[in-house]
Write an enzyme that holds these catalytic residues in place. Structure first.
Site, PDB file in Angstrom:
ATOM      1  N   LYS A  68      44.464  35.316  32.141  1.00  0.00           N
ATOM      2  CA  LYS A  68      45.654  35.059  32.817  1.00  0.00           C
ATOM      3  C   LYS A  68      46.003  36.393  33.449  1.00  0.00           C
ATOM      4  CE  LYS A  68      46.801  30.733  31.458  1.00  0.00           C
ATOM      5  NZ  LYS A  68      45.492  30.300  30.630  1.00  0.00           N
TER       6      LYS A  68
HETATM    7  C1  PLP Z   1      45.152  29.057  30.364  1.00  0.00           C
HETATM    8  C2  PLP Z   1      43.462  28.962  29.946  1.00  0.00           C
HETATM    9  C3  PLP Z   1      42.503  28.147  30.154  1.00  0.00           C
HETATM   10  C4  PLP Z   1      42.855  26.986  30.983  1.00  0.00           C
HETATM   11  O1  PLP Z   1      43.256  27.400  32.439  1.00  0.00           O
HETATM   12  P1  PLP Z   1      44.029  26.332  33.640  1.00  0.00           P
HETATM   13  O2  PLP Z   1      44.102  27.245  34.922  1.00  0.00           O
HETATM   14  O3  PLP Z   1      45.199  26.098  32.846  1.00  0.00           O
HETATM   15  O4  PLP Z   1      42.959  25.313  33.786  1.00  0.00           O
HETATM   16  C5  PLP Z   1      41.288  28.167  29.639  1.00  0.00           C
HETATM   17  N1  PLP Z   1      41.187  29.264  28.617  1.00  0.00           N
HETATM   18  C6  PLP Z   1      42.110  29.972  28.209  1.00  0.00           C
HETATM   19  C7  PLP Z   1      41.617  31.271  27.292  1.00  0.00           C
HETATM   20  C8  PLP Z   1      43.280  29.907  28.927  1.00  0.00           C
HETATM   21  O5  PLP Z   1      44.099  30.873  28.639  1.00  0.00           O
END
Ligand code: PLP
Length: 493
Positions: free
Chosen positions: A110
């Protein structure tokens, strides 16, 4: 480049407006009117460093910003990453390549977008000559919350309020959020799961009454969830980066295709890969990996989206999601810009928790995507097996992706290199990772981290060690009905 709402063709706004608003008033998501084609310039992009590449790609979608400005943003966003490459790629056996997206400040992918979004947002406010302050509302399954807090803490003219399922995030995730520093931050647990938090936040975004109250306090609302275009766009960059990285190592010749696997929750990260493909990046199949909440696996297989099912709390909590917001964008494109159709489907989802797509759309989905899921036990055995065979340590989410990648390879015999999005540092999920390795798990997350380090020699990141000394600033938990008041009381000061 202009943007439309998935639910109303008549909405037609600029990039800066789309980034400021986050979500359309009609409940739709903003999508670009077209995809710029980079196929011819791949060769030129190949030698750029990450920051330069980010500026070039984002510039295609953000005509109101100069490339120079975007390059400055990229340096501010990524220079502090623990790896000089920003996103290192690790090679494993079986043509699997791990795109490590977690070397940023909060140890999850993120950060790739949320270190960039505050700058895009400030820039957008300047372009729109707005003197409003921005209130960022976030629903998080764990990682977005911390990454958004880290991106927005003490950014002038912003305030950020984060809601997480109090019983649905890892110990490290919870501590990372509840100890967050900054004068402009609020963090609250809710009684409920991520879907409850996300639906409540979406309701607030589309409530004219709430918006008025927020404006009366001198703020305008925006979103740091992947419903915001400013979140998705920076995520397209690393798929180009991963591709070029394979070219530079001689694993691919320019123009050869690779496959991409993404452990998926809200469908944001994999949608960014789909967009990269639309822009001309040579991607063959997109492999969509789910955990036991495999609503997407079922949807792509049957054409029926149905949230009437048990909600599982798994060891990959950031993917414990039944309502994947960004799927709406994919459907919009697959229906060739059918805002009417999207309104219909989303209304059905709201009213009955279910919708279905016609066969031709399901076939298009199946051509682009391979889908699969990985249960709890296989998540742990994957971490253990890969560590034992290759001394490579992965977190639970990444393990889901790896496992489904192997399913794909076994089922199809496809030998093309697969780029697997490695979405979090293993130390964010120490308890599960230590369990997988067969270590003795303790109630103390720091002891679990220390045990992993002792077993593997992989260093515990400083960000985790630092948490020990911090005190919890935000212990509160509220009912989802109380979220609105909690925000308003806070911004009223
Ligand atoms: C947010 C997240 C996901 C999922 O990603 P999306 O964009 O919501 O599909 C997968 N793994 C981790 C560690 C995340 O923080």
């Amino acid at each position: 480049m202009d943007y439309r709402s998935t639910r109303d063709q008549h909405v037609f706004i600029s990039a800066s407006q789309a980034i400021i608003r986050g979500i359309s008033q009609d409940g739709g998501l903003f999508v670009p009117c077209r995809f710029p084609c980079l196929r011819k310039s791949l060769e030129e992009l190949k030698e750029l460093n990450y920051q330069e590449l980010a500026a070039k790609i984002m510039a295609c979608y953000l005509p109101e910003f100069t490339e120079k400005q975007l390059k400055e943003y990229a340096h501010k966003a990524y220079d502090g990453f623990a790896s000089r490459e920003v996103v290192p790629v690790s090679q494993l056996k079986n043509s699997v390549f791990m795109l490590e997206l977690w070397h940023g400040p909060t140890l999850a992918f993120k950060d790739m977008a949320l270190q960039m979004l505050p700058q895009l947002l400030s820039g957008s406010l300047t372009i729109q000559q707005s003197d409003k302050k921005i209130l960022i509302l976030v629903a998080t399954s764990g990682d977005t919350g911390k990454a958004a807090l880290a991106g927005f803490a003490d950014v002038p003219n912003t305030a950020i309020s984060v809601f997480y399922p109090h019983d649905g995030v890892s110990a490290a995730q919870k501590l990372q959020m509840t100890t967050q520093a900054g004068e402009n931050v609020q963090v609250t647990g809710i009684y409920g799961n991520f879907d409850d938090a996300q639906s409540a936040v979406k309701r607030l975004f589309t409530s004219a009454d709430f918006q008025q109250k927020v404006e009366d306090c001198g703020y305008s609302l925006s979103s740091a969830n992947s419903i915001n275009w400013g979140r998705l766009l920076p995520q397209t960059v690393y798929y180009f980066w991963g591709y070029f990285s394979l070219c530079r190592r001689g694993q691919l010749k320019m123009g050869d295709k690779m496959n991409v696997c993404v452990p998926t929750g809200n469908f944001g990260n994999i949608l960014a890969a789909y967009y990269a493909k639309q822009m001309g990046l040579p991607i063959d199949r997109l492999i969509c990996a789910s955990n036991e909440n495999h609503v997407l696996t079922d949807f792509f297989t049957t054409g029926v989206y149905d949230i009437h099912r048990a909600f599982h709390k798994t060891n990959s909590p950031s993917m414990d999601i039944l309502i994947s917001s960004n799927l709406e964008r994919l459907l919009y494109h697959l229906f060739d810009g059918g805002d009417e159709k999207i309104r219909e489907l989303m209304a059905a989802l709201k009213a009955s928790g279910r919708y279905s797509v016609p066969d031709d759309v399901r076939q298009k989905m199946q051509e682009e995507f391979f889908v699969g899921y990985c249960d709890e036990e296989n998540t742990l055995s994957t971490i253990r097996d890969v560590y034992q065979a290759e001394s490579y340590l992965m977190d639970t989410h990444t393990a889901v992706g790896y496992h489904v990648t192997r399913q794909y390879q076994e089922k199809t015999g496809d030998k093309k290199p697969v780029l697997v999005a490695s979405t979090a540092c293993p130390y964010k999920f120490s308890r599960s990772v230590l369990t997988a390795l067969g270590g003795k798990v303790s109630a103390d997350e720091f002891a679990n981290a220390a045990a992993i380090e002792e077993m593997t020699g992989w260093k515990t990141p400083q960000q985790i060690l630092d948490l020990k000394a911090l005190s919890v600033r935000f212990p509160d938990i509220c009912e989802k009905e109380a979220m609105e008041n909690r925000i308003l009381e806070w911004i009223k000061g």
